[in-house]
Scaffold this motif. Structure first.
Motif, short mmCIF file in Angstrom:
data_model
loop_
_atom_site.label_atom_id
_atom_site.label_comp_id
_atom_site.label_asym_id
_atom_site.label_seq_id
_atom_site.Cartn_x
_atom_site.Cartn_y
_atom_site.Cartn_z
N ARG A 87 0.74 -1.17 -0.10
CA ARG A 87 -0.07 -0.02 -0.22
C ARG A 87 0.92 1.25 -0.13
O ARG A 87 2.02 1.29 0.59
CB ARG A 87 -1.06 0.04 1.58
CG ARG A 87 -1.87 -1.00 1.46
CD ARG A 87 -2.41 -1.11 2.80
NE ARG A 87 -3.44 -2.11 3.16
CZ ARG A 87 -3.46 -3.31 3.46
NH1 ARG A 87 -1.93 -3.78 3.75
NH2 ARG A 87 -4.27 -3.97 3.91
N ILE B 237 4.96 -4.58 8.07
CA ILE B 237 4.09 -5.03 9.19
C ILE B 237 4.97 -6.54 9.74
O ILE B 237 5.35 -7.21 8.59
CB ILE B 237 2.89 -5.33 8.61
CG1 ILE B 237 2.09 -3.83 8.39
CG2 ILE B 237 1.86 -6.06 9.88
CD1 ILE B 237 1.99 -2.86 9.42
N ARG C 297 -5.81 -6.71 13.41
CA ARG C 297 -7.08 -6.50 12.66
C ARG C 297 -7.69 -5.25 13.57
O ARG C 297 -7.56 -5.62 15.00
CB ARG C 297 -7.94 -7.57 12.45
CG ARG C 297 -9.37 -7.31 11.85
CD ARG C 297 -10.24 -8.55 11.79
NE ARG C 297 -11.53 -8.30 11.44
CZ ARG C 297 -11.84 -8.56 10.09
NH1 ARG C 297 -11.02 -8.88 9.17
NH2 ARG C 297 -12.96 -8.30 9.52
N VAL D 157 -1.69 2.74 9.51
CA VAL D 157 -1.76 1.27 9.74
C VAL D 157 -3.13 1.28 10.51
O VAL D 157 -3.94 0.42 9.95
CB VAL D 157 -0.84 0.83 10.79
CG1 VAL D 157 -1.23 -0.61 11.34
CG2 VAL D 157 0.68 0.79 9.99
N CYS E 291 -5.46 1.15 7.54
CA CYS E 291 -5.35 -0.05 6.67
C CYS E 291 -5.89 -1.20 7.48
O CYS E 291 -6.39 -2.17 6.69
CB CYS E 291 -3.77 -0.26 6.66
SG CYS E 291 -3.09 0.93 5.48
N ALA E 292 -6.06 -1.33 8.86
CA ALA E 292 -6.33 -2.37 9.49
C ALA E 292 -7.82 -2.51 9.75
O ALA E 292 -8.40 -3.59 10.57
CB ALA E 292 -5.48 -2.63 10.84
N ILE F 296 -4.36 -7.24 8.59
CA ILE F 296 -3.01 -6.86 8.08
C ILE F 296 -2.05 -8.07 8.45
O ILE F 296 -2.13 -8.69 9.58
CB ILE F 296 -2.36 -5.48 8.40
CG1 ILE F 296 -2.37 -5.49 9.94
CG2 ILE F 296 -3.34 -4.27 7.83
CD1 ILE F 296 -1.40 -4.40 10.35
N ASP G 104 3.25 -7.06 4.79
CA ASP G 104 2.71 -5.88 4.10
C ASP G 104 3.52 -4.93 4.18
O ASP G 104 4.20 -4.41 5.33
CB ASP G 104 1.31 -5.63 4.77
CG ASP G 104 0.36 -6.68 4.61
OD1 ASP G 104 0.73 -7.71 3.86
OD2 ASP G 104 -0.59 -6.45 5.28
#
Length: 337
Positions: free
Chosen positions: A87, A151, A156, A257, A260-261, A266, A270
């Motif tokens: 990402r 990561i 999550r 992050v 994203c999560a 994740i 990543d």
């Protein structure tokens, strides 16, 4: 700790870098994996072993059977050769504001409300060395000066307050961009797919946060997470064209992050980029130049150009632009209106 992946007998080998020498992980300690993918998967089991081993190397001791290999004698790969995803964020307000000003559109207020990102091609991740480009890529070929994280444990619905614990380390990132392809397809209100999918460069090493502790600075007011005052520069053919600092990130990696999560798993491996630092690409530099002087001559990357990105504590990422021997063009396939 500085972690490097390099090509050894046609596969990726993980090593710890100390004083210009690489020490293969599995030769340092039997419990250390020999590749970055497995290292990230086993992070919580092996990170303390790796840090203790790194400390011994820095003291001049040589645990296990490892002997140092000069880093300049091997072919470096991306520190994370096979990422599970990639990402790229949009963390630097200066870059966004300048790019919009140059297009004569106002700054978008949503930038200050939430961090955004897009997915790029994780199978086109590469490290130092040649970047092979197609003819259409040279229609306004650009670099983007960034920092990236990887990561190191699955999660999550992670909050920004806890997200730094999921960051394994930091790397330089060059988000290569074919601007003509990018601008054409984004007219249709989708992401920069073909403009970005041919190469994203990260490297030359993954540096853990403890190594950067002396350069730690507070996040900007109203923001949460670690930030570091890392000077960022880019040279093209030895001439500096960009300069900025990771400290100028408005959105922290922890906040990116968190977004994203949200509702998503994740995973270790990543990669997440910061987005371009202010002045960190020719698109912005050319736009500013033309705004100030209508006769300004635009600059774009050409075959044979050498792009060198340097970030304090993260090393120097060097790549050479190479033209693929073909005339095949997507731009030439466009249907008539």
């Amino acid at each position: 700790m500085k972690l490097v992946s390099y090509l050894r007998e046609e596969t990726d080998q993980l090593a710890i870098l100390v004083n210009g020498l690489l020490y293969n992980t599995q030769e340092l300690h039997p419990d250390l994996p020999n590749n970055m993918g497995m290292f990230l998967m086993m992070w919580e089991e092996v990170i303390e072993i790796a840090k203790q081993t790194d400390a011994l190397l820095k003291e001049g001791k040589h645990p296990g059977s490892a002997t140092g290999i000069p880093v300049n004698s091997v072919q470096l790969l991306s520190p994370v050769p096979f990422p599970t995803s990639c990402r790229d964020g949009y963390a630097f307000r200066q870059h966004v504001a300048a790019a919009r000003r140059n297009r004569k559109v106002p700054m978008i207020p949503e930038f200050d409300q939430y961090p955004i990102f897009y997915f790029t091609n994780h199978n086109a991740i590469q490290g130092p060395g040649e970047i092979v480009c197609m003819p259409d890529h040279f229609e306004k070929l650009d670099f983007e000066l960034e920092v990236a994280i990887v990561i190191c444990k699955a999660g999550r619905n992670i909050t920004a307050a806890e997200a730094d614990d999921y960051i394994g380390g930091y790397m330089i990132m060059n988000d290569m961009s074919a601007r003509t392809l990018q601008m054409e397809e984004m007219l249709l209100n989708l992401g920069p797919a073909k403009g970005k999918d041919f190469s994203t460069v990260v490297g030359p090493m993954l540096v853990t946060a403890d190594e950067l502790e002396p350069l730690k600075v507070p996040a900007k007011d109203g923001h949460t997470g670690n930030n570091f005052n890392l000077k960022m520069t880019c040279k093209v053919n030895g001439i500096q064209v960009s300069e900025g600092s990771m400290a100028d990130m408005d959105w922290t990696f922890a906040e990116i992050v968190e977004r994203c999560a949200y509702g998503v798993n994740i995973l270790p491996g990543d990669i997440i980029g910061s987005g371009t630092v202010g002045t960190g690409c020719f698109l912005e530099l050319n736009g500013t130049g033309k705004l100030n002087n209508p006769d300004y001559t635009e600059q774009w990357l050409q075959p044979g150009d050498v792009v060198e990105m340097e970030v304090s504590g993260l090393g120097i990422l060097s790549n050479t632009i190479v033209k693929e021997d073909t005339d095949f063009s997507l731009l030439a396939l466009k249907k008539k209106a």
